[in-house]
Write a protein that holds these residues in place. Structure first.
Motif, short mmCIF file in Angstrom:
data_model
loop_
_atom_site.label_atom_id
_atom_site.label_comp_id
_atom_site.label_asym_id
_atom_site.label_seq_id
_atom_site.Cartn_x
_atom_site.Cartn_y
_atom_site.Cartn_z
N VAL A 67 15.85 72.79 29.73
CA VAL A 67 17.07 72.62 28.95
C VAL A 67 17.46 71.15 28.87
O VAL A 67 17.77 70.63 27.79
CB VAL A 67 18.23 73.44 29.57
CG1 VAL A 67 19.55 73.11 28.89
CG2 VAL A 67 17.93 74.93 29.45
N ASP A 117 15.99 66.31 21.39
CA ASP A 117 16.64 66.57 20.12
C ASP A 117 17.73 65.56 19.76
O ASP A 117 18.35 65.68 18.70
CB ASP A 117 17.27 67.97 20.13
CG ASP A 117 16.22 69.07 20.21
OD1 ASP A 117 15.05 68.81 19.89
OD2 ASP A 117 16.59 70.21 20.61
N ARG A 118 17.97 64.58 20.61
CA ARG A 118 19.05 63.63 20.33
C ARG A 118 18.70 62.74 19.14
O ARG A 118 17.53 62.34 18.95
CB ARG A 118 19.32 62.75 21.55
CG ARG A 118 19.85 63.51 22.75
CD ARG A 118 21.17 64.19 22.44
NE ARG A 118 22.24 63.22 22.23
CZ ARG A 118 23.45 63.53 21.76
NH1 ARG A 118 23.73 64.79 21.42
NH2 ARG A 118 24.37 62.60 21.63
N ARG A 126 22.51 75.17 18.84
CA ARG A 126 23.42 74.06 18.56
C ARG A 126 24.68 74.12 19.41
O ARG A 126 25.16 73.08 19.90
CB ARG A 126 23.80 74.08 17.07
CG ARG A 126 24.72 72.93 16.67
CD ARG A 126 24.98 72.94 15.18
NE ARG A 126 23.75 72.79 14.42
CZ ARG A 126 23.70 72.79 13.09
NH1 ARG A 126 24.82 72.95 12.39
NH2 ARG A 126 22.56 72.64 12.47
N ALA A 162 23.81 72.86 22.89
CA ALA A 162 23.58 71.42 22.86
C ALA A 162 24.90 70.66 22.76
O ALA A 162 25.11 69.65 23.42
CB ALA A 162 22.67 71.06 21.69
N GLN A 163 25.82 71.18 21.94
CA GLN A 163 27.13 70.54 21.78
C GLN A 163 27.95 70.63 23.07
O GLN A 163 28.63 69.68 23.45
CB GLN A 163 27.90 71.18 20.64
CG GLN A 163 29.23 70.52 20.33
CD GLN A 163 29.06 69.07 19.91
OE1 GLN A 163 28.35 68.77 18.97
NE2 GLN A 163 29.72 68.16 20.63
N LEU A 210 16.93 74.80 21.58
CA LEU A 210 18.25 74.74 22.17
C LEU A 210 19.29 75.04 21.10
O LEU A 210 19.43 74.27 20.14
CB LEU A 210 18.48 73.34 22.75
CG LEU A 210 19.46 73.20 23.91
CD1 LEU A 210 19.02 74.04 25.10
CD2 LEU A 210 19.56 71.73 24.33
N ALA A 248 14.92 69.32 26.65
CA ALA A 248 15.07 69.67 25.24
C ALA A 248 16.30 68.98 24.64
O ALA A 248 16.28 68.59 23.47
CB ALA A 248 15.17 71.18 25.08
N TRP A 249 17.35 68.83 25.43
CA TRP A 249 18.56 68.16 24.94
C TRP A 249 18.24 66.72 24.56
O TRP A 249 18.63 66.24 23.49
CB TRP A 249 19.65 68.20 26.00
CG TRP A 249 20.95 67.58 25.54
CD1 TRP A 249 21.96 68.20 24.87
CD2 TRP A 249 21.35 66.21 25.73
NE1 TRP A 249 22.98 67.30 24.61
CE2 TRP A 249 22.63 66.08 25.13
CE3 TRP A 249 20.77 65.11 26.33
CZ2 TRP A 249 23.31 64.86 25.13
CZ3 TRP A 249 21.45 63.90 26.32
CH2 TRP A 249 22.72 63.80 25.72
N LEU A 293 21.25 63.38 30.27
CA LEU A 293 22.62 63.88 30.26
C LEU A 293 23.51 63.12 31.24
O LEU A 293 24.73 63.15 31.12
CB LEU A 293 22.64 65.37 30.58
CG LEU A 293 22.31 66.31 29.43
CD1 LEU A 293 21.89 67.67 29.94
CD2 LEU A 293 23.51 66.43 28.49
N LEU A 314 26.80 70.79 26.14
CA LEU A 314 26.22 69.85 27.09
C LEU A 314 26.60 68.42 26.72
O LEU A 314 26.86 67.57 27.59
CB LEU A 314 24.71 70.00 27.15
CG LEU A 314 24.19 71.32 27.72
CD1 LEU A 314 22.67 71.40 27.59
CD2 LEU A 314 24.61 71.48 29.18
N ASP A 315 26.64 68.15 25.43
CA ASP A 315 27.07 66.84 24.95
C ASP A 315 28.49 66.54 25.40
O ASP A 315 28.80 65.46 25.91
CB ASP A 315 26.96 66.81 23.42
CG ASP A 315 27.31 65.45 22.83
OD1 ASP A 315 27.28 64.46 23.57
OD2 ASP A 315 27.59 65.40 21.62
#
Length: 303
Positions: A255, A262-263, A292, A295-296, A290, A258-259, A179, A298-299
């Motif tokens: 967390v 899943d990328r 959605r 995840a978004q 995680l 997992a982010w 991240l 954090l993105d």
């Protein structure tokens, strides 16, 4: 892994601290726990802990009861941090083969499952690097070939050279990705996808920053690599990860891991732990889902 038939676990086990902050006893326990949790990809390098990591991994493999065939052993060659400045990268055929043979000896095995060139060497023609990788596969010293810390164009050139004379192509590329470090999204991941190469995400916890342990500052004992990542952005991202973790009743490290897992384009995320308790915590990511929306979020906050 990419377009190959090589199967690897979504989470890989890093061994950078083995032989230093991770004892041989703990290493054996961690290896057993990792395999019992369904993991198989174990990342090593002759530069980790100045070579002690691979010796510790060999001892752990011997003492843990884990069978060699249960693991996908990954290592690299071409980089020697202890060498004088200007000579730390040497990916000539001579240097690569020498390091590969030393690695096999240190690990007590006759082959690796994945062997990667550790850095792009401007002084060695890509054709020579590709030919050496192909030779290592043909002679049984490794099953698959990869690269580490290449840019997109460097991967494309090397993979192109290898495809000219061999059906055994590059199957993996390994890079730091978290991240807080997302540079490979711009060029490397699209290049890897186009070439059919799997991406191994290294340092997904940003040298420990994304565990939340350094929210109040970095202690003197923390590794030097952490410091360049400190700043206003890192504070914002760490706070976002910590908030999400509290809402999901998960550790922040899970967390963050997992982010990355899943990328898009990521085949496996390799994370290290200093002791069995830390590893057991990270292994919760094998079952963590995680949402959605999180995840978004954090993105967005990490861009």
């Amino acid at each position: 892994m990419g377009l190959s038939g090589l199967r690897v676990s979504e989470l890989g086990l890093g061994t950078a601290t083995w032989g230093t902050t991770t004892s041989a006893t703990n290493a054996g326990t961690m290896l057993r726990d990792f395999v019992d949790a369904g993991g198989n990809l174990v990342d090593s390098s002759p530069v980790y802990a100045e070579g002690q990591a691979q010796e510790t991994l060999a001892a752990a493999l011997s003492d843990s009861g884990v069978r060699r065939e249960e693991l996908v052993l990954s290592s690299s060659a071409g980089v020697a941090p202890q060498s004088p400045v200007g000579r730390r990268v040497d990916c000539s055929r001579r240097a690569l083969i020498s390091q590969l043979d030393a690695t096999l000896s240190a690990l007590g095995t006759d082959h690796l499952d994945l062997w990667s060139v550790g850095y792009f060497d401007e002084k060695t023609p890509p054709a020579e690097v590709s030919d050496t990788l192909d030779w290592a596969i043909r002679t049984g010293r490794t099953r698959y070939a990869g690269v580490r810390d290449y840019t997109g164009w460097q991967l494309a050139v090397t993979a192109g050279e290898m495809s000219r004379f061999s059906a055994r192509g590059i199957v993996a590329t390994q890079h730091e990705y978290s991240l807080l470090v997302r540079g490979i999204e711009e060029e490397m991941i699209p290049a890897a996808r186009h070439l059919g190469v799997g991406v191994i995400a290294a340092a997904p916890l940003a040298q420990g920053l994304l565990t939340g342990r350094f929210r109040d500052g970095v202690p003197r004992t923390a590794r030097a690599e952490v410091h360049p990542l400190l700043g206003l952005k890192s504070h914002t991202v760490v706070e976002a990860v910590t908030t999400a973790a509290a809402g999901l009743d998960l550790p922040p490290a899970v967390v963050a891991l997992a982010w990355v897992r899943d990328r898009p384009g990521v085949t496996s995320a390799v994370a290290g732990a200093s002791n069995p308790e830390q590893l057991r915590q990270l292994l919760r990511a094998t079952e963590a889902v995680l949402p959605r929306a999180i995840a978004q979020a954090l993105d967005d906050v990490s861009r």
